[in-house]
Design a protein around this motif. Structure first.
Motif, PDB file in Angstrom:
ATOM      1  N   ASN A   8     -13.453 -16.159 -15.471  1.00 22.99           N
ATOM      2  CA  ASN A   8     -13.186 -15.476 -16.736  1.00 22.99           C
ATOM      3  C   ASN A   8     -11.811 -14.820 -16.727  1.00 22.99           C
ATOM      4  OD1 ASN A   8     -13.988 -13.621 -14.788  1.00 22.99           O
ATOM      5  ND2 ASN A   8     -15.051 -12.285 -16.209  1.00 22.99           N
ATOM      6  N   PHE A   9     -10.852 -15.443 -16.038  1.00 20.33           N
ATOM      7  CA  PHE A   9      -9.522 -14.869 -15.930  1.00 20.33           C
ATOM      8  C   PHE A   9      -8.831 -14.773 -17.293  1.00 20.33           C
ATOM      9  CE2 PHE A   9      -9.712 -17.132 -11.641  1.00 20.33           C
ATOM     10  CZ  PHE A   9     -10.236 -16.018 -11.005  1.00 20.33           C
ATOM     11  N   GLU A  10      -7.829 -13.926 -17.352  1.00 22.51           N
ATOM     12  CA  GLU A  10      -7.078 -13.732 -18.587  1.00 22.51           C
ATOM     13  C   GLU A  10      -6.514 -15.058 -19.109  1.00 22.51           C
ATOM     14  OE1 GLU A  10      -4.747  -9.693 -18.906  1.00 22.51           O
ATOM     15  OE2 GLU A  10      -4.436 -10.560 -16.940  1.00 22.51           O
ATOM     16  N   GLY A  11      -6.704 -15.290 -20.395  1.00 24.64           N
ATOM     17  CA  GLY A  11      -6.114 -16.458 -21.036  1.00 24.64           C
ATOM     18  C   GLY A  11      -6.805 -17.764 -20.715  1.00 24.64           C
ATOM     19  N   ARG A  12      -7.863 -17.739 -19.913  1.00 32.49           N
ATOM     20  CA  ARG A  12      -8.478 -18.987 -19.462  1.00 32.49           C
ATOM     21  C   ARG A  12      -9.416 -19.592 -20.511  1.00 32.49           C
ATOM     22  NH1 ARG A  12      -9.872 -21.210 -14.228  1.00 32.49           N
ATOM     23  NH2 ARG A  12     -11.718 -22.517 -14.316  1.00 32.49           N
ATOM     24  N   ILE A  13     -10.305 -18.794 -21.037  1.00 33.98           N
ATOM     25  CA  ILE A  13     -11.355 -19.326 -21.908  1.00 33.98           C
ATOM     26  C   ILE A  13     -10.792 -19.717 -23.266  1.00 33.98           C
ATOM     27  CG2 ILE A  13     -13.618 -18.867 -22.923  1.00 33.98           C
ATOM     28  CD1 ILE A  13     -13.470 -18.998 -19.792  1.00 33.98           C
ATOM     29  N   ASN A  14     -10.029 -18.836 -23.855  1.00 37.13           N
ATOM     30  CA  ASN A  14      -9.379 -19.100 -25.134  1.00 37.13           C
ATOM     31  C   ASN A  14      -8.249 -18.080 -25.260  1.00 37.13           C
ATOM     32  OD1 ASN A  14      -8.955 -18.606 -28.182  1.00 37.13           O
ATOM     33  ND2 ASN A  14     -10.189 -20.474 -28.166  1.00 37.13           N
ATOM     34  N   GLY A  65       5.509 -26.225 -18.042  1.00 36.26           N
ATOM     35  CA  GLY A  65       4.409 -25.292 -18.262  1.00 36.26           C
ATOM     36  C   GLY A  65       4.118 -24.385 -17.090  1.00 36.26           C
ATOM     37  N   THR A  66       4.804 -24.562 -15.978  1.00 29.41           N
ATOM     38  CA  THR A  66       4.566 -23.718 -14.805  1.00 29.41           C
ATOM     39  C   THR A  66       4.980 -22.275 -15.116  1.00 29.41           C
ATOM     40  OG1 THR A  66       4.908 -25.596 -13.321  1.00 29.41           O
ATOM     41  CG2 THR A  66       5.086 -23.398 -12.362  1.00 29.41           C
ATOM     42  N   PHE A  67       4.127 -21.324 -14.739  1.00 26.48           N
ATOM     43  CA  PHE A  67       4.260 -19.917 -15.131  1.00 26.48           C
ATOM     44  C   PHE A  67       4.265 -19.797 -16.666  1.00 26.48           C
ATOM     45  CE2 PHE A  67       6.292 -19.904 -10.888  1.00 26.48           C
ATOM     46  CZ  PHE A  67       5.497 -18.965 -10.270  1.00 26.48           C
ATOM     47  N   GLY A  68       3.505 -20.690 -17.319  1.00 24.71           N
ATOM     48  CA  GLY A  68       3.501 -20.733 -18.773  1.00 24.71           C
ATOM     49  C   GLY A  68       2.326 -20.032 -19.426  1.00 24.71           C
ATOM     50  N   ASN A  69       1.560 -19.255 -18.656  1.00 25.63           N
ATOM     51  CA  ASN A  69       0.393 -18.575 -19.227  1.00 25.63           C
ATOM     52  C   ASN A  69       0.832 -17.505 -20.225  1.00 25.63           C
ATOM     53  OD1 ASN A  69      -1.865 -16.560 -19.414  1.00 25.63           O
ATOM     54  ND2 ASN A  69      -2.843 -17.971 -17.991  1.00 25.63           N
ATOM     55  N   VAL A  70       0.195 -17.495 -21.385  1.00 24.90           N
ATOM     56  CA  VAL A  70       0.585 -16.540 -22.432  1.00 24.90           C
ATOM     57  C   VAL A  70       0.293 -15.100 -22.030  1.00 24.90           C
ATOM     58  CG1 VAL A  70       0.337 -18.207 -24.301  1.00 24.90           C
ATOM     59  CG2 VAL A  70      -1.650 -16.819 -23.617  1.00 24.90           C
ATOM     60  N   ARG A  71      -0.526 -14.901 -20.971  1.00 24.45           N
ATOM     61  CA  ARG A  71      -0.836 -13.547 -20.504  1.00 24.45           C
ATOM     62  C   ARG A  71      -0.062 -13.174 -19.238  1.00 24.45           C
ATOM     63  NH1 ARG A  71      -2.425 -11.755 -25.122  1.00 24.45           N
ATOM     64  NH2 ARG A  71      -4.274 -12.803 -25.947  1.00 24.45           N
ATOM     65  N   LEU A  72       0.868 -14.020 -18.807  1.00 22.72           N
ATOM     66  CA  LEU A  72       1.651 -13.708 -17.607  1.00 22.72           C
ATOM     67  C   LEU A  72       2.470 -12.443 -17.848  1.00 22.72           C
ATOM     68  CD1 LEU A  72       2.646 -14.719 -14.761  1.00 22.72           C
ATOM     69  CD2 LEU A  72       4.606 -15.686 -15.980  1.00 22.72           C
ATOM     70  N   LYS A  73       2.443 -11.554 -16.861  1.00 23.01           N
ATOM     71  CA  LYS A  73       3.237 -10.328 -16.943  1.00 23.01           C
ATOM     72  C   LYS A  73       4.318 -10.391 -15.864  1.00 23.01           C
ATOM     73  CE  LYS A  73      -0.677  -7.572 -18.647  1.00 23.01           C
ATOM     74  NZ  LYS A  73      -1.661  -8.679 -18.667  1.00 23.01           N
ATOM     75  N   ASN A  74       5.476 -10.871 -16.236  1.00 21.89           N
ATOM     76  CA  ASN A  74       6.629 -10.956 -15.349  1.00 21.89           C
ATOM     77  C   ASN A  74       7.391  -9.631 -15.446  1.00 21.89           C
ATOM     78  OD1 ASN A  74       8.864 -11.610 -13.832  1.00 21.89           O
ATOM     79  ND2 ASN A  74       9.532 -13.319 -15.117  1.00 21.89           N
ATOM     80  N   LYS A  75       7.448  -8.889 -14.351  1.00 18.04           N
ATOM     81  CA  LYS A  75       8.072  -7.564 -14.370  1.00 18.04           C
ATOM     82  C   LYS A  75       9.538  -7.613 -14.780  1.00 18.04           C
ATOM     83  CE  LYS A  75       5.078  -5.493 -10.842  1.00 18.04           C
ATOM     84  NZ  LYS A  75       5.053  -4.786  -9.529  1.00 18.04           N
ATOM     85  N   GLY A 131       9.757  -6.535 -18.370  1.00 21.62           N
ATOM     86  CA  GLY A 131       9.023  -5.343 -18.760  1.00 21.62           C
ATOM     87  C   GLY A 131       7.586  -5.638 -19.139  1.00 21.62           C
ATOM     88  N   SER A 132       7.147  -5.083 -20.275  1.00 18.08           N
ATOM     89  CA  SER A 132       5.754  -5.228 -20.684  1.00 18.08           C
ATOM     90  C   SER A 132       5.491  -6.494 -21.479  1.00 18.08           C
ATOM     91  CB  SER A 132       5.329  -4.014 -21.528  1.00 18.08           C
ATOM     92  OG  SER A 132       6.131  -3.933 -22.697  1.00 18.08           O
ATOM     93  N   LYS A 133       6.515  -7.275 -21.764  1.00 16.42           N
ATOM     94  CA  LYS A 133       6.345  -8.490 -22.557  1.00 16.42           C
ATOM     95  C   LYS A 133       5.488  -9.498 -21.805  1.00 16.42           C
ATOM     96  CE  LYS A 133       9.017 -11.890 -25.210  1.00 16.42           C
ATOM     97  NZ  LYS A 133      10.370 -12.256 -25.691  1.00 16.42           N
ATOM     98  N   GLU A 134       4.548 -10.118 -22.506  1.00 16.05           N
ATOM     99  CA  GLU A 134       3.679 -11.113 -21.897  1.00 16.05           C
ATOM    100  C   GLU A 134       4.145 -12.517 -22.234  1.00 16.05           C
ATOM    101  OE1 GLU A 134      -0.302 -10.334 -23.213  1.00 16.05           O
ATOM    102  OE2 GLU A 134      -0.683  -8.897 -21.619  1.00 16.05           O
ATOM    103  N   GLY A 135       3.851 -13.452 -21.330  1.00 17.83           N
ATOM    104  CA  GLY A 135       4.162 -14.850 -21.592  1.00 17.83           C
ATOM    105  C   GLY A 135       5.172 -15.408 -20.617  1.00 17.83           C
ATOM    106  N   SER A 136       5.615 -16.623 -20.899  1.00 19.42           N
ATOM    107  CA  SER A 136       6.487 -17.365 -19.982  1.00 19.42           C
ATOM    108  C   SER A 136       7.952 -17.012 -20.215  1.00 19.42           C
ATOM    109  CB  SER A 136       6.262 -18.866 -20.164  1.00 19.42           C
ATOM    110  OG  SER A 136       6.978 -19.592 -19.194  1.00 19.42           O
TER     111      SER A 136
END
Length: 927
Positions: A568-574, A753-763, A766-771
């Motif tokens: 049930n990880f973030e962004g996995r189900i829908n 698409g690598t590191f392309g998860n819409v919920r990825l938090k790349n420091k 900042g706080s922006k989510e995504g690739s």
């Protein structure tokens, strides 16, 4: 010393009579007779592993020393050496299997280019590939849903399926189970697994345990049947298929003692979620877990399979269940013939692999104990399977989730109140203090007279009975059917905004649901059959109803999915659902009826009947006697035998495919699904020496628990992301994008698409989510893929900086392949998940680990530094290298990190650029 002596230095090969056959086996007791080990005190999982090493000794790859090293296993500590394990077979699903077939086809092409014989490139170890991951819930809630979903599946995946059809005929030693047959792990449990093999080798019959590695992390489900096996990276599985042993450290074994029996109203799903929580707290990463005790003996085999399936969720390499009479009874129930059952009984008893009632308890590295009568109904979520929530605490837990969501939106620390949360309470949410008030019943939350309930925070918009974990259990599936029957008889209906689906793990499930006369009731609640395969659990949930989707976007709602899955990880189900909860099939139906997770189902009514009378969960929950009676009448061995008698034939859609033929695959440059990967093009037979990494930049900097779902392309392909833009440039309409998983045979899509998860938090952003990332030194924000390609053009090597448990989750080879193709040379993390670390090595990416007590934040790293990694030219297993991080003002921080190459073999793989690279060089050179 003769060659035979080298192959059997302990004189363990013996002939016994099994039935009317003379059969050879490699007797473990011989090691005990020679004072090397005490077999009766070894964990059963170690005994099976020891047999595999003992039987495969050849004096070269697997030596006498390897046997002694493993046989010296002790609860006081194990030797820090790797052992070579040769499993008896390999198991793949199509998401991970397609890239494996593509890689082996590419090795054939490269072998021909290099002057070798491509016909010699075949699986050496038998391989089964089950196509189960490509079907999606596009249609639901209707009798025609399954038919339409399967047609759409073939329309989307024709090129991939043609490749697999070609592989079935082109490669020796490979079988393909076609689509619409079931989920890989349930098919394995019910049919493929033999528990003990009886094979002819060099004119003699040899009996030995069924063992395997699989390209799916939930391969561990087969441990429930007493079969040793676990998930490995796709790259490692390919190497095993091609005849290379799987090298692994000698594992510690954690014993998990079960006592008592499950109470009525408690399911095996509740048990496994409790076990996951306990083992996560105990810490079992990289270890075997073995179940034992009187409570274990009382479990049905399908309950054991549920426990074993979720080994990746509790972090273990596997969760082993020794063979006993329960195992044999299940084999009989699933249609295995009496000869096979007798073989398993006699062989396991001869080898000390059969769990007898009076057998002494094995010794374990450490132990836990659970009285399973204390287990209560529960779920897990909203984004990790180890976060267990008792059913009565769901409303409270969801309110805490909402507090965290609103706090993060407002930039405040989690766990704090804020204005948004307070406003939500005023608009219909109710406070935790109200939940515990003695007069609060929750009836006011239910709109008895209103069929159209507005979607709001906590609304269940997906309720799915899916996944191998639970659909392999007749008790859970028939239980869901009985609950549906009682709900329909009470006049209850599923809320109109809930997307419902039923995706069994095999065709047998619908057979016994129909025989039990329960399918009509599931259908009445919208749980129509949508297909046989891994659907919602892996993100193939399909789109939400447009009106529901729009409402979620418009109001920025935190809505929920409840599914009988294992992840049930973030962004996995829908991508639109932030709160995902794992639950038993019965609770999936219950929450679909309730329509919201903001409810205490143990004390509040699920809904009102047409007369306004409240209906509680206890009113519709199946009783143990009625459940047992339904199972005994509905589930028969003949069902299993009939359904699996023609399992390789497939449906008309499969049989009508026009698949290519020939020794070499004909690559199509215009295909957006299948492309020859670049790994073996312009392939040098000699390798350069190792060199230090100088002037590297951080492409991604992340916190703890970054999963392969964050790293590897998975789920839907956003049109605005680089992969979507690539497909559009190739003339693909957005409606035909399909999923990342279905396009794993095309590196051009996958690397984008690598590191392309819409919920990825790349420091770095900042706080922006995504690739997204920042390209240095110009400080320009751009997609991660675009930045990586710009760095490649500039000749700048890249690194990833991460926290703990980097790469946890599914065993996705593209999490490592994509990493390599983006130009990432090393990953520096606080700790690694087992499979992903191996996959990185398998692709020539260097895994480095911060020293104990150190981390990026502790060292003051911002990710804007340049990194020099020195000492690589002197690499050795478990060695050290030095990292120098140079900031923009010229200040330097120097620190040592541990090299997570765990054996000399892994050093060789890294030097060659990966496992398959070494294999190809050795093959062409004739080494």
């Amino acid at each position: 010393m003769t060659n035979d002596d080298l192959k059997d230095p302990f004189g363990s090969k013996q002939t016994i009579n099994i039935g009317d056959k003379k059969v050879n086996l490699y007797r473990l007791k011989k090691l005990e007779e020679q004072g090397i080990t005490n077999i009766s005190r070894l964990p059963y999982s170690i005994r099976v592993l020891l047999e595999a090493v003992l039987r495969n000794v050849d004096g070269r790859v697997i030596t006498e020393e390897d046997v002694k090293n493993l046989a010296s296993w002790s609860p006081k500590g194990v030797l820090a050496v790797d052992i070579p394990f040769t499993p008896s077979r390999v198991l793949m699903q199509d998401f991970t299997g397609v890239p494996a077939v593509v890689d082996i086809a590419a090795i054939r092409s490269a072998t021909q280019r290099l002057g070798g014989d491509p016909s010699t490139i075949n699986p050496v170890i038998p391989a089964d590939l089950v196509i189960d991951h490509s079907i999606q819930v596009d249609y639901y809630g209707t009798s025609y849903a399954r038919n339409c979903n399967e047609k759409y599946e073939f329309h989307r995946n024709q090129e991939r399926y043609e490749l697999l059809h070609w592989a079935q005929n082109a490669f020796d030693n490979m079988r393909v189970v076609p689509p619409a047959s079931g989920i890989i792990h349930q098919v394995n449990l019910e049919y493929l697994a033999s528990v003990v093999h009886l094979k002819e080798k060099n004119g003699e019959l040899v009996a030995y345990p069924d063992t395997l590695v699989g390209t799916d992390s939930h391969t561990t489900m087969i441990n429930g049947l007493g079969v040793l096996g676990w998930g490995v990276g796709g790259i490692e599985a390919e190497a095993v298929m091609l005849g290379q042993p799987y090298y692994m450290p000698i594992p510690e074994v954690v014993g998990f003692k079960l006592t008592g029996e499950l109470k009525e109203g408690v399911s095996s799903t509740d048990l496994v979620l409790t076990v996951v929580e306990m083992l996560r707290k105990h810490g079992v990463v990289g270890k075997f877990v073995e179940f034992y005790g009187p409570g274990y003996k009382a479990l049905e085999l399908t309950e054991r399979a549920v426990l074993a399936n979720m080994a990746p969720e509790y972090g273990a390499t596997m969760g082993f269940c020794p063979v006993d009479e329960v195992t044999l009874a299940y084999m009989t129930m699933t249609g295995r013939n009496e000869e096979q059952v007798s073989l398993v009984r006699q062989y396991c008893k001869e080898q000390g692999l059969f769990l007898e009632d009076d057998a002494p308890e094995p010794e374990f590295t450490s132990t836990l104990e659970l009285d399973i009568s204390t287990v209560t109904p529960c779920l897990a979520g909203p984004k990790r399977p180890q976060d267990r929530i008792p059913v009565q605490d769901m409303s409270r837990a969801f309110h805490q989730t909402m507090k965290d969501v609103f706090a993060l939106k407002s930039g405040k620390a989690p766990n704090g109140d804020d204005e948004d949360y307070s406003r939500w309470l005023g608009e219909g949410g109710y406070s935790v203090s109200e939940i515990t008030h003695p007069h609060h019943t929750g009836i006011t939350k239910i709109k008895c007279a209103d069929d159209v309930v507005a979607v709001t925070h906590g609304s269940v918009v997906i309720a799915s009975i899916t996944s191998c974990t639970n659909t392999s259990s007749p008790a859970l599936m028939i239980g869901a059917g009985i609950l549906a029957k009682k709900a329909v008889e009470k006049g209850l209906k599923v809320k109109p905004f809930v997307k419902t689906s039923l995706a069994p793990g095999s065709r047998v499930v619908t057979d016994y649901l129909e025989k039990a006369e329960l399918m009509p009731y599931l259908d009445a609640l919208g749980f129509h059959l949508v297909g046989y395969g891994c659907l919602t659990c892996i993100g193939n949930s399909g789109p939400l109803n447009e009106a529901v989707s729009n409402k979620i976007e418009e109001k920025d709602l935190t809505v929920a999915a409840v599914l009988s899955g294992n992840r049930n990880f973030e962004g996995r189900i829908n991508s639109q659902i932030k709160a995902n909860y794992l639950a038993s099939p019965m609770l999936v139906v219950a929450y679909a009826l309730a329509g919201n997770v903001d409810i205490d189902l143990m004390n509040e009514p699920i809904a009102c009947d047409p007369n306004g009378q409240p209906v509680y969960l206890k009113d519709i929950w199946p009783g143990k006697e009625e459940l047992d009676e339904a199972i005994s009448k509905a589930v028969t061995p003949e069902m299993f035998m009939e359904q699996y008698s023609n399992v390789y034939q497939g449906t008309d859609l499969w049989r009508e495919l026009e698949a290519p033929k020939g020794l070499l695959y004909e690559w199509d440059n215009d295909s957006t699904y299948i492309q020859e990967p670049p790994f073996f093009k312009d392939f040098p037979l000699e390798v350069d020496g190792l060199a230090d990494i100088k002037g590297a930049r951080a492409l991604v900097m992340v916190a703890d628990s970054i999963t392969t779902d964050h790293i590897s392309p998975a789920g839907s392909i956003p049109s605005s992301y680089p992969a979507g833009q690539y497909l559009i440039s190739k003339g693909v309409d957005e409606k035909n994008f399909n999923s990342y998983g279905s396009r794993r045979g095309n590196h051009e899509v996958m690397m984008r698409g690598t590191f392309g998860n819409v919920r990825l938090k790349n420091k770095l952003v900042g706080s922006k989510e995504g690739s997204w990332t920042i390209h240095q030194p110009d400080n320009e924000e751009m997609p991660i893929y675009d930045a990586a390609m710009k760095y490649v053009e500039e000749g700048t090597p890249l690194v990833v900086v991460a926290g703990k448990e980097y790469g946890t989750g599914s065993s996705r080879d593209w999490a490592a392949k994509g990493t390599q193709l983006l130009g990432i040379k090393a990953v520096i993390a606080e700790s690694f998940e087992r499979i992903h670390r191996s996959n990185l090595v398998g692709m020539g990416v260097l895994p480095l680990q911060f020293k104990e007590g150190e981390c990026a934040e502790c060292l003051g790293l911002t990710g804007k530094e340049t990194f020099d990694i020195t000492g690589i030219d002197e690499l050795k297993p478990f060695g050290e290298v030095t990292v120098t991080a140079r900031s923009e003002d010229g200040a330097e921080k120097t620190f040592n990190v541990d090299v997570r190459l765990n054996s000399e073999v892994e050093v060789e793989y890294y030097m060659n650029g990966g496992i398959l690279h070494k294999f190809l060089r050795d093959k062409v050179k004739g080494e």
